[in-house]
Design a protein around this motif. Structure first.
Motif, PDB file in Angstrom:
ATOM      1  N   UNK A  73       3.714  36.874  49.902  1.00  0.00           N
ATOM      2  CA  UNK A  73       3.194  38.341  50.081  1.00  0.00           C
ATOM      3  C   UNK A  73       3.336  39.317  48.865  1.00  0.00           C
ATOM      4  N   UNK A  74       2.485  40.141  48.548  1.00  0.00           N
ATOM      5  CA  UNK A  74       2.280  40.892  47.230  1.00  0.00           C
ATOM      6  C   UNK A  74       2.346  42.256  47.645  1.00  0.00           C
ATOM      7  N   UNK A  75       3.551  43.017  47.310  1.00  0.00           N
ATOM      8  CA  UNK A  75       3.573  44.533  47.869  1.00  0.00           C
ATOM      9  C   UNK A  75       3.133  45.292  46.582  1.00  0.00           C
ATOM     10  N   UNK A  76       2.608  46.483  46.836  1.00  0.00           N
ATOM     11  CA  UNK A  76       2.495  47.205  45.978  1.00  0.00           C
ATOM     12  C   UNK A  76       3.073  48.931  46.143  1.00  0.00           C
ATOM     13  N   UNK A  77       3.876  49.501  45.110  1.00  0.00           N
ATOM     14  CA  UNK A  77       4.341  50.663  45.809  1.00  0.00           C
ATOM     15  C   UNK A  77       3.061  51.921  45.819  1.00  0.00           C
ATOM     16  N   UNK A  78       3.404  52.717  46.531  1.00  0.00           N
ATOM     17  CA  UNK A  78       2.583  53.882  46.881  1.00  0.00           C
ATOM     18  C   UNK A  78       2.806  55.148  45.886  1.00  0.00           C
ATOM     19  N   UNK A  79       1.676  55.314  44.869  1.00  0.00           N
ATOM     20  CA  UNK A  79       1.740  56.364  43.668  1.00  0.00           C
ATOM     21  C   UNK A  79       2.537  57.625  44.375  1.00  0.00           C
ATOM     22  N   UNK A 129       1.623  52.509  35.678  1.00  0.00           N
ATOM     23  CA  UNK A 129       1.239  51.483  36.607  1.00  0.00           C
ATOM     24  C   UNK A 129       1.996  51.092  37.816  1.00  0.00           C
ATOM     25  N   UNK A 130       1.345  50.971  38.905  1.00  0.00           N
ATOM     26  CA  UNK A 130       2.436  50.802  39.948  1.00  0.00           C
ATOM     27  C   UNK A 130       3.024  49.439  39.917  1.00  0.00           C
TER      28      UNK A 130
END
Length: 671
Positions: free
Chosen positions: A348-354, A365-366
């Motif tokens: 799983x790849x998560x990305x932070x919400x700006x 960059x997030x």
């Protein structure tokens, strides 16, 4: 990536030849070669596949399946063999780790083409999920944004199963739907995968029933062990007390325990030992795993590692919902526990919400996290063990992070440093590949120019003579015992020149000579030279042939016909030419070094010239020797009689009228 298109080209060339590839690529409107690490549009690959179906006359599913098989072999030959072999110990594990392989390759290529993904990751690579069935079969779930490419999967998976695990599989589509995912509609194909082990003929008979084989093997080993050995084994196990493999009643299970505890190879399953209580305190756990999160079914955060708390301070407020601070990048599923459980074996790849990040992160960059999900049944919570997804030192600096932020045991540290070096090597490799491609194009252009130069040279000299001169060799003069020479000129050419502009004369002669030059190719005679309006050809030189007279005669008939298409610039009427032909011996050789010419010498040349100058407009004048060569060759010839020839006295001559066995189209070389 160009790697995919290069593979498709290699498949077509290897199985169907260069000509088929050339035809296919021209119809698709694509270039001849592709750079390995260059990203190309999807349309190029789709066009190639579509045109391959039409050119080869094969259905799309067959083409894609064959491409899948070949792509597997192409990957192995391209250096990915060892990487693929180590994905899993069986087919289930192999498929289960395909998404992980895509994720790894994305580190190196920044946009992975993957093993089966077929397209760069930034363009939404497919995902795979596999389920075991009780009967030994499997259900393979294939998710892709692109429709119609599902048939690649059986080709690749089938080739891998046969090569790595020595099993034949059959893959049947049992369900095909479209699911509404975060990025839009995604094609979901479910394959039923059944596998049959491959044995040699002798072994197939012995292993016709796998269950019976197992029973027979157990009995055979049990019979070989005497009672004393078994007793010792029981005692040894008894002394160990509550061991990893406790003593069992069955002799076979006892034997398995011996092998497990001794130095032999573990034949059966492994039973781990767990402590009664967890010997690690909360603080150490959160510091030792600085990038981890635990959340429940409602996505409420229960705990988080110290580094992720530092980057996302909102996680310090326990009970907040995880989906408020992160979005799932891969796999492309809704942020729910049920969706996560469905893809529990995927990375799983998560990305932070700006909008939820601190002010200091607004311009950066997030952050992306990559890791695995583990469901804790007793707590009814999900553990996300992850690390920062960083490819290079530059990406680390962009986020104002440091190597120290990553735990010392985390291999992400090494991956960043190693990948930095690998990317530099790839850039160098890419530059070399571009230079190689430029050299290939220049070499191709050079070859084309060389062919043009040679064509011009061969138009001036016979090919074998030109080749000898190119090699720096001396060209010896050659004697030809019999050949046929033709001369022609334009009637009243001097008067025409006096009444016309020079450019009109040039245009008239060029129009006439272009027609005559084409006829030399049709009748395979050699053009010696042109001087003004005079045109000279020979048959039987420089390559002796027995039909030299017939060739020159047919060429002469074609000249008379062709001249009717050339207009006299003075009168506007078709021009008239005189033609003279003589047969006899000549000496031929190259004269001069600057602008060398292949010239003919001997009395035969003089007599042929006299036949032309003493000829009649629009007639072909033959000497007696030329007549002797043609009189039995199906030509219509009329006798002219004796005439006075300058420098030769009286000669008996003839007129060539027509070829009785050839049509005008054949003479002119028209279809």
């Amino acid at each position: 990536y160009g790697f995919i298109n290069t593979c498709l080209k290699s498949l077509v060339v290897e199985k169907y030849g260069e000509e088929t590839w050339e035809k296919l690529r021209l119809q698709a409107g694509v270039q001849d070669s592709f750079l390995t690490f260059e990203v190309y549009k999807d349309e190029i690959t789709m066009q190639l596949v579509d045109k391959a179906c039409k050119v080869l006359g094969v259905p799309a599913d067959i083409v894609l399946r064959e491409f899948g098989k070949y792509f597997f072999e192409f990957c192995k030959r391209s250096g990915y063999d060892h990487m693929l072999r180590t994905l899993g110990g069986n087919l289930y594990e192999f498929i289960e780790n395909l998404d992980a392989l895509h994720s790894y390759l994305s580190l190196s290529y920044q946009a992975s083409f993957g093993f089966v993904c077929f397209f760069p990751q930034e363009m939404n690579a497919p995902s795979f999920r596999v389920e075991k069935n009780e009967d030994g079969s499997m259900h393979l779930h294939y998710y892709s944004d692109r429709r119609g490419l599902g048939h690649i999967v059986p080709g690749i998976i089938g080739a891998a199963a046969l090569d790595f695990f020595n099993i034949e599989i059959s893959m049947k589509i049992v369900n095909q739907t479209e699911e509404e995912e975060r990025t839009g509609k995604k094609e979901h194909i479910v394959f039923l995968v059944t596998q049959n082990p491959l044995f040699p003929c002798k072994e197939r008979n012995e292993f016709s029933s796998s269950s019976q084989c197992l029973v027979d093997s157990e009995k055979q080993i049990e019979n070989q062990l005497n009672k004393e050995d078994l007793e010792k084994a029981k005692n040894a196990n008894g002394d160990r007390g509550n061991s990893v493999c406790p003593v069992k009643k069955s002799h076979w299970k006892t034997l398995r325990g011996i092998i497990t505890l001794g130095k032999g190879k573990l034949l059966r399953g492994f039973d781990p030992v767990y402590p009664k209580s967890l010997w690690i305190d909360t603080k150490t756990f959160c510091n030792g795993l600085p990038f981890h999160m635990v959340f429940d079914k409602e996505l409420k955060v229960k705990q988080a590692g110290v580094s992720i708390q530092k980057i996302v301070p909102g996680l310090q407020t326990m009970g907040i919902c995880l989906d408020q601070y992160f979005r799932i990048i891969h796999p492309e599923v809704p942020f729910t526990i049920s969706s996560i459980q469905k893809f529990i074996n995927s990375q799983f790849v998560f990305q932070t919400r700006r909008e939820m990040m601190p002010e200091s992160w607004k311009e950066r960059p997030m952050l992306e996290l990559r890791g695995q999900m583990m469901w804790m049944e007793s707590l009814q919570c999900m553990l996300y063990l992850c690390s920062p997804l960083l490819r290079t030192l530059h990406e680390l600096e962009e986020r104002q992070m440091h190597i120290a932020d990553i735990a010392p045991h985390d291999v992400t540290r090494d991956l960043i440093l190693l990948n930095q070096q690998r990317l530099a090597e790839m850039e160098l490799s890419n530059q070399l590949e571009r230079k190689k491609e430029e050299l290939r194009i220049l070499s191709k252009h050079l070859e084309e120019e060389k062919k043009k130069t040679e064509a011009l040279l061969y138009a001036m000299l016979p090919q074998h003579v030109a080749n000898q001169l190119k090699e720096g060799k001396r060209v010896e003069a050659g004697e030809f015992k019999e050949c046929t020479i033709l001369f022609s000129d334009v009637v009243t050419f001097t008067n025409i020149c006096a009444q016309c502009e020079p450019i009109q004369i040039v245009l008239m002669l060029n129009s006439m000579y272009l027609r005559f030059d084409r006829l030399t190719t049709v009748h395979d005679v050699y053009k010696v030279e042109t001087i003004g309006d005079a045109y000279m050809v020979v048959g039987g030189v420089p390559v002796p042939v027995p039909t030299h007279a017939e060739r020159v005669a047919n060429f002469a008939l074609g000249m008379i016909m062709a001249a009717k298409g050339v207009q006299n610039p003075v009168s506007g009427n078709p021009i008239q030419i005189r033609v003279g032909i003589h047969t006899g011996p000549v000496l031929a050789g190259v004269v001069g070094e600057k602008m060398p010419r292949y010239c003919l010498f001997g009395d035969t040349v003089n007599i042929a010239s006299r036949m032309e100058s003493h000829g009649v407009p629009s007639k072909i004048h033959l000497s007696s020797s030329a007549y002797q060569c043609l009189k039995y060759k199906n030509f219509e010839i009329t006798e002219r009689g004796e005439i006075e020839v300058k420098g030769k006295g009286k000669m008996h001559t003839y007129f060539l009228i027509r070829n009785k066995s050839a049509t005008e189209n054949e003479i002119m070389g028209r279809p």
